[in-house]
Enzyme design. Structure first.
Site, short mmCIF file in Angstrom:
data_model
loop_
_atom_site.label_atom_id
_atom_site.label_comp_id
_atom_site.label_asym_id
_atom_site.label_seq_id
_atom_site.Cartn_x
_atom_site.Cartn_y
_atom_site.Cartn_z
N ASP A 181 54.75 34.53 36.16
CA ASP A 181 53.84 33.08 36.10
C ASP A 181 53.00 33.22 35.00
OD1 ASP A 181 52.31 35.16 37.20
OD2 ASP A 181 51.61 33.97 38.73
N GLU A 264 46.47 49.19 37.12
CA GLU A 264 46.58 49.51 35.84
C GLU A 264 45.58 50.63 35.50
OE1 GLU A 264 46.34 44.89 36.55
OE2 GLU A 264 45.25 46.68 37.24
#
Length: 355
Positions: A181, A264
């Protein structure tokens, strides 16, 4: 030790066998095989975080290495573009939009990892239309993580994609995590293709600052501008960095844990990244080439409509509704859902008039 007429004597860790009959020889051969198996497996180091565990079911749906696009480009490092995805009403629309961007990028291999227990053949139909080399993986999140208060979405998919890269011994090119997205400028791909170790760049539409970005001074990263520090060493978005696969190969223990919000950070820690190794991109991190756009999620409706209409080929409606069902956009039902009608000359009519 004695076995069927044989004497086993150990010299250090090495067994020596002395046998007087055939039965004993066969027994000793079996024993020798088990010994070799034990010593071999004992010396192998298992990286639990980098291999797919028994709890992670991964299905390799299809690998298509053919690139049917035409580019007049000189040879370029391949970008391995990893996209986690999951079934929802907007899934196919998101993938079509992203694929329309990736069609313009030469030397790109798209790894699409779907959070579903089994391969969705309709995804291959969509992916084949782009002409992009791709790998389609089904990699459902282990059930134990689906009950967490904060679900670590996309981790199982990214881990499966990393495992595919390692299992195929791919050690050159660029690795990038691109969600289905997000919105990408074509400039981004030119920028990250020259990554030597780890490159970083701003991501728009993130958090209270509307951006997550490295801060650069004299061409070097000195800190980060992000509205959610959360004691992270690397407060960056998943779309805000790219990694050289040559550099990644130097860190066989590199992994992404099931730790929502810290994926991350933990991944970059696992590759032993140092701040002075970061290569700032996007004009020294002053421009935005990727945006964290998010499509509003709406539950796929159920449409109440007679089975005769769905099965009929006298109009386009039956086949259209079947396609919508396959894509997960809506689901027809003869017993429940939103009542279906046909509009003609401004008036509602029963769909049965179509049959």
């Amino acid at each position: 030790m004695k076995l069927d007429g044989c004497v086993v004597m150990m010299t250090g860790n090495t067994p020596n066998f002395h046998c007087r009959n055939t039965v004993g020889i066969f027994g000793i051969l079996l024993l020798l095989f088990l010994y070799i198996l034990w010593t071999t497996t004992a010396s192998v180091k298992i990286y639990e975080e980098t291999t797919v565990s028994d709890a992670e079911n991964v299905y390799l749906c299809k690998v298509n290495l053919r690139d049917s696009r035409k580019f007049n480009e000189k040879p370029l490092p391949t970008i391995y573009f990893i996209t986690p995805t999951y079934p929802r009403r907007e899934q196919i629309a998101e993938i079509v939009r992203l694929g329309q961007t990736l069609m313009h990028i030469p030397n790109l291999h798209w790894i699409l990892a779907d959070d579903v227990d089994g391969c969705n053949p309709y995804l291959d139909v969509i992916l084949n239309d782009f002409g992009i080399p791709y790998t389609h993986i089904a990699s459902p999140m282990p059930d134990i993580y689906r009950t967490k208060s904060t679900i670590p979405r996309g981790v199982a998919n990214r881990r499966a994609a990393l495992a595919w890269i390692r299992n195929n011994n791919i050690r050159s090119g660029i690795l990038y995590f691109g969600d289905d997205d997000n919105t990408f400028s074509l400039k981004l791909f030119t920028e990250i293709r020259t990554t030597k170790r780890v490159s970083m760049f701003p991501v728009g539409l993130i958090g209270k600052y509307a951006v997550s970005a490295p801060v650069v001074k004299n061409g070097r990263v000195i800190g980060f501008f992000d509205s959610w520090p959360a004691k992270r060493e690397w407060p960056v978005d998943m779309a805000g960095f790219a990694i050289s696969l040559e550099y990644l190969a130097q860190h066989p223990n590199a992994t992404m844990p099931y730790k929502a919000g810290y994926e991350e950070d933990e991944f970059l820690k696992s590759i032993k990244l140092k701040i002075d190794q970061i290569e700032p991109k996007a004009n020294n991190c002053t421009e935005i080439y990727v945006w964290h756009t998010q499509t509003a999620k709406v539950k796929a409706p159920t449409i109440k409509i007679e089975d005769d209409v769905i099965k009929s080929d006298s109009t386009s409606l039956g086949l259209l509704l079947k396609h919508l069902d396959t894509m997960g956009i809506s689901h027809p039902s003869s017993v429940s859902g939103v009542e279906a009608d046909i509009i003609k000359n401004g008036k509602l009519k029963s769909v049965l008039t179509l049959v």
